[in-house]
Design a protein around this motif. Sequence first.
Motif, PDB file in Angstrom:
ATOM      1  N   UNK B 228     -34.718   9.345 -14.750  1.00 47.25           N
ATOM      2  CA  UNK B 228     -36.262   9.156 -14.698  1.00 47.25           C
ATOM      3  C   UNK B 228     -36.813   9.819 -13.604  1.00 47.25           C
ATOM      4  N   UNK B 229     -37.599   9.385 -12.601  1.00 49.73           N
ATOM      5  CA  UNK B 229     -37.882  10.030 -11.564  1.00 49.73           C
ATOM      6  C   UNK B 229     -37.035   9.944 -10.479  1.00 49.73           C
ATOM      7  N   UNK B 230     -36.060   9.634 -10.508  1.00 47.10           N
ATOM      8  CA  UNK B 230     -35.064   9.369  -9.616  1.00 47.10           C
ATOM      9  C   UNK B 230     -34.704   8.068  -9.220  1.00 47.10           C
ATOM     10  N   UNK B 231     -35.676   7.085  -9.765  1.00 47.35           N
ATOM     11  CA  UNK B 231     -35.485   5.671  -9.390  1.00 47.35           C
ATOM     12  C   UNK B 231     -34.790   5.046 -10.403  1.00 47.35           C
TER      13      UNK B 231
END
Lengths: 378, 378
Positions: B228-231
């Motif tokens: 994802x965006x890192x999360x």
Amino acid sequence: MKQRLPVQGAQGDLLRLVATGAAESRAGLARLSGLAASSVSLRVEELIEAGLLVEEGSGTSRGGRRPRRLCLSPTAGVLAVADLGAHHARLGLLDLSGAPLVVEEVPCEIAEGPEATLDLLSDAFDRLLAERVPPSVPLRGVGTGVPGPVDPATLRVVTPSRMPGWNDFPVADHLRARYDLPVLVENDANLMAAGEARSWPGRENLMVLKVGTGIGCGAIVDGRLHRGRGAAGDISHVRVSSDSSVICACGHHDCLEAYASGAALIAALADAGVEVRHTSGIVDLVNDAVPEATSMVRTAGRRIGEVLTVLVNFFNPDVVAVGGSLSAAEPLITSIRAAVYERCLPLATRDLEIAPARAGRDAALLGAGSLLLDAVLA
Amino acid sequence: MKQRLPVQGAQGDLLRLVATGAAESRAGLARLSGLAASSVSLRVEELIEAGLLVEEGSGTSRGGRRPRRLCLSPTAGVLAVADLGAHHARLGLLDLSGAPLVVEEVPCEIAEGPEATLDLLSDAFDRLLAERVPPSVPLRGVGTGVPGPVDPATLRVVTPSRMPGWNDFPVADHLRARYDLPVLVENDANLMAAGEARSWPGRENLMVLKVGTGIGCGAIVDGRLHRGRGAAGDISHVRVSSDSSVICACGHHDCLEAYASGAALIAALADAGVEVRHTSGIVDLVNDAVPEATSMVRTAGRRIGEVLTVLVNFFNPDVVAVGGSLSAAEPLITSIRAAVYERCLPLATRDLEIAPARAGRDAALLGAGSLLLDAVLA
DNA sequence: TCCACTTCCTTCGATGTCGAAGATAAAGGG
DNA sequence: CCCTTTATCTTCGACATCGAAGGAAGTGGA
């Protein structure tokens, strides 16, 4: 006229880049494809000779020599796509860039079974082709969305709840028998997600909700449609917490769909003494500021949002796009947004956009075109 | 000694296939890589001359001539990998196939900040390399897991709740300054998921749960780690329905972690008058059939399972693998399974396997090796 | 034992791709 | 107007890959 697209190797990639509008010069193709400029020139030359691309004047300079603009030849071919609903089918022809040439809606009872429905569809395709496309422009692919789960391996419909007679029917094989071409069969929510994805360039992870009579959802992961084993994307039969207890059509209690779908709202409004026929009627009531309707839509949005919190934390998308007929009711998306932002991890919502779907009513057809193009250019 | 791996083009793919054990002959490589047999032979020849592959006797016949077995040269190189926890680090050296050569655990307070922690790590790596690896075998890559979110673009730690002083610290840059090599920095649950994925060949969509003191989760989508965006992957701060109300460390009410994590169970057992120190103590109590413990673990499993229903319907994985210290308590997985099977769509659970994690205690290190190998062979 | 068959691997000419160099064509500045 | 800079596109030799053909080394059956 029908004909497999005569592309091979790198030609497909290049044609796709032009078709999607990502590149419109040889230099642009070289940048985006990763191929050497020389190779691009060679392949483009072949594509032009094959009549698939044409040079069309020159583009705007970026500081040096002006590029020679490339675009798809209008004679390169068309795609025939459809989206089957319970009582009608939306269908159209697209050019190879995925842009609609014609779109129309025809009545069509899916309950009459696969053969009848698909033949009706094929007849409509043939009629449109005869009316709107010169005989010299070939059909390159056929695709349809269906309102049920599709096994991605066999392209059969599996255990559909709203498609009597379709279970395990080889939809793709049936279409291929009539059109000896690349064929696409996909769940309707997934098609909508694929179509919506084209409206969000640069966003690689999307959740696309379709809130109408029912609630559907599709997911784009790392730029590609997530199919799982064919059942991915369902959020409508998640249990929601509630004081009361409602039995859903699926047999379980308290499914999201039994509370927050258009059908559920219509039933609830009827209980409250407000008579509404279609989901669009709910939107009208909300626009007229009828308090019961607004309140119910708001509650529905909150419930959907609560389910989304789990998925947003886990999946961490860039965008949640909300479409479907009920999404026209402003409070729906507002309350979804409120619930998600209130409850999700800050890190997950930091760059998250929760917005109305952009692709409009033809989203599913556009998605079919997008996916079909991949198959045609494989 | 450290050195970038001198592979280019197709060599990397071939080496990876041998490294992962997917192929062990030229013919097998040709089948799996899609390259022509002739090209495979040429590249393999080069890899042998470069000292990365060796021919080792002959394999078993499949009906014709016996293949000449290929395997990684033990001198091809090693990877240094670690998994940082709150109070200790697990670290080791792997060969290029990702198999552990040495693994050890060292005390290490992550709260002492990034510089101190990473230097301690690097020193440990250097010591292990000096002790266990001949100087002629080069180090090819360095990777570490951290107990917090990592921005995949910058490889920095972002807003970690349990890593004071680490926020926005450029972990990868710091490691690269010491080792001029491919560097991997990843969330610990994601590493565990990547490691677990190697134990489930053929399964493309996995959810990997780590139930220990906390609750972590990683997802493998279409065979690749979903960032994802890192999360991505968080499930611990999902709201669960409950009679009571508990405030979680994250500030919200009724998070899953506040009810179903090892820490929550330890607290609940203390309230019930049973003193337990570590998560492993809970497992002991369950094995001794202490009713309070068993009941609590069962409730925790049901709550985790209820959260999973949403994700299983949506993500439609092939496998849910449950690891972490608490997974050793038999009733946990049983009750997770019960909740998921009871409530999910039949289509989503039809081929779903909910099973204990297979990769063991070194899962995160194996995952680091797997991901790092991709970077090394890029 | 002989022989057909399968599989593994290599040789070799044809084709695709690459990158460097250069030709072409425009923008921008003196 | 000429020159420099920038970008586009083509030419050409080097290299990678392919597929067909064939040699090598086994299996299994008559």
